[in-house]
Every structure is written in C-alpha cells, then in structure tokens.
Design an enzyme around this catalytic site. Structure first.
Site, mmCIF file in Angstrom:
data_model
loop_
_atom_site.group_PDB
_atom_site.id
_atom_site.type_symbol
_atom_site.label_atom_id
_atom_site.label_comp_id
_atom_site.label_asym_id
_atom_site.label_seq_id
_atom_site.Cartn_x
_atom_site.Cartn_y
_atom_site.Cartn_z
ATOM 1 N N ASP A 45 -0.421 -3.067 4.476
ATOM 2 C CA ASP A 45 -1.826 -3.273 4.108
ATOM 3 C C ASP A 45 -2.259 -2.244 3.068
ATOM 4 O O ASP A 45 -3.352 -1.691 3.148
ATOM 5 C CB ASP A 45 -2.727 -3.210 5.352
ATOM 6 N N LYS A 47 -3.895 -1.011 -0.054
ATOM 7 C CA LYS A 47 -5.001 -1.475 -0.894
ATOM 8 C C LYS A 47 -5.850 -0.261 -1.232
ATOM 9 O O LYS A 47 -5.725 0.789 -0.584
ATOM 10 C CB LYS A 47 -5.820 -2.545 -0.173
ATOM 11 N N ASN A 50 -7.466 1.832 1.437
ATOM 12 C CA ASN A 50 -6.584 2.604 2.314
ATOM 13 C C ASN A 50 -5.892 3.747 1.582
ATOM 14 O O ASN A 50 -4.896 4.283 2.073
ATOM 15 C CB ASN A 50 -5.537 1.688 2.962
#
Length: 195
Positions: A45, A47, A50
């Site tokens: 995840d 992105k 993050n």
C-alpha cells in the site's frame, strides 16, 4: 513513534517537487522499500499518504496491509515463499491509484508490485499529477491495466530521459518487465543524483 514533518501527500498538494528534491526523496523511498523487502516484508500500500517527510529523511508508514515472506534457505529457490497472510488469493488489497495490474487482478503481490507503486509515487512527485486517470474506480482500473501515462517530459521538460526510463520501467504492466528489486531502482536514481 511521533514523527515531525509532513506526509508526501501533503507536500504534493502544493504541486510537483523540484527535480533534485524529488530524486533525493525517491532514492530514500526506494532504500526504505529495499530494507523492507530484504527483511521479507512487501508493503502492498505504498502511496504518498504513507510516506512521511522528516528532517532525517523519509519514513514509510502504515504496514497494515503488508505481507511477510519466509526467507528461503540456500538450498531452496531464490524466490521467497509466502508465509501466513491475513488475505486470501483473489482479494484486492490497497489503494487503486497505486496498485500494480497483478494486484488489481487479485494475484499475489510481491516486491515488483511495490516497485510499480514506487514508480507511481515518483511520477507524481515529478509531475504533480497522478499517472493514471479515471472518472470512476472502473475507469481507473482500466487505465492502470491498459493505458500508458503521459510522458513525464511533456509535463516537466527538465526531467532527464534516464529518469523517465527508470520510472517507466517501474510502471511496466508485466512484472517481469519491471525493475526486479528496489535496490536496483535506488542505485539507478542515486547514480543520477550523484551525477
């Protein structure tokens, strides 16, 4: 851990990053991914939300969807094997905008899936826009699966062709056509930064 700084998402809300700064941060993100992968962790995840930008460098956040791999023995295959996961095969996990085509098809994510997301993040850092567009989730998924994003040089002419090549290779639809390790991506970009 309390981190002082801002997310990459917050920084990108003000537009693209200057080339040298984007390249430095990209090297740091690739280095962090390399460390995670070397320890058998696939983020799944990656992105801008993050990624935390701090004075001491980049910090990767939110490993909530991460997958832990078992480290192979010397006598076994060179590819890690999947250990226990919280998801089942065929389940789509992550943020569509940064997901690799194989993730969207529900296939197992590996380090190359994170490399696709890295390419998407670097593209956004350089251009100030997301690489794939769609009016709906279905349109976005279709674009990721079959379309090519606009060339970075058309949006930011100062970006050198070698960097565009690194990002394009990260964003290859076929995992076999991508960079195979985050370490390789880091070395390519570090060479440009030092050059």
């Amino acid at each position: 851990e309390y981190l002082e700084g801002e997310t990459l998402e917050g920084r990108l809300s003000h537009g693209p990053m200057p080339l040298e700064q984007a390249l430095q941060r990209a090297v740091e993100i690739a280095g962090a991914l390399d460390q995670a992968h070397r320890h058998g962790v696939i983020h799944r995840d990656l992105k801008p939300a993050n990624v935390m930008l701090t004075r001491s460098g980049v910090k990767l956040l939110d490993f909530g969807l991460a997958k832990v791999l078992e480290t192979p023995t010397a006598a076994s295959t060179s590819l890690p094997t999947v250990s226990q996961t919280l998801t089942t095969q065929g389940t789509i996990m992550g943020t569509f905008q940064y997901m690799a085509p194989e993730q969207l098809e529900g296939a197992e994510a590996d380090a190359r899936s994170d490399i696709f997301a890295l390419g998407a993040v670097v593209y956004e850092m350089l251009t100030g826009r997301k690489e794939f567009q769609g009016r709906s989730h279905a349109g976005l998924i279709s674009a990721i699966m079959s379309a090519e994003p606009p060339a970075i040089a058309t949006l930011q002419p100062s970006v050198p062709p070698a960097l565009e090549h690194v990002v394009r290779t990260c964003l290859a639809k076929d995992p076999q056509a991508r960079w195979q390790t985050a370490h390789d991506v880091m070395l390519q970009m570090r060479g440009m930064l030092e050059g």
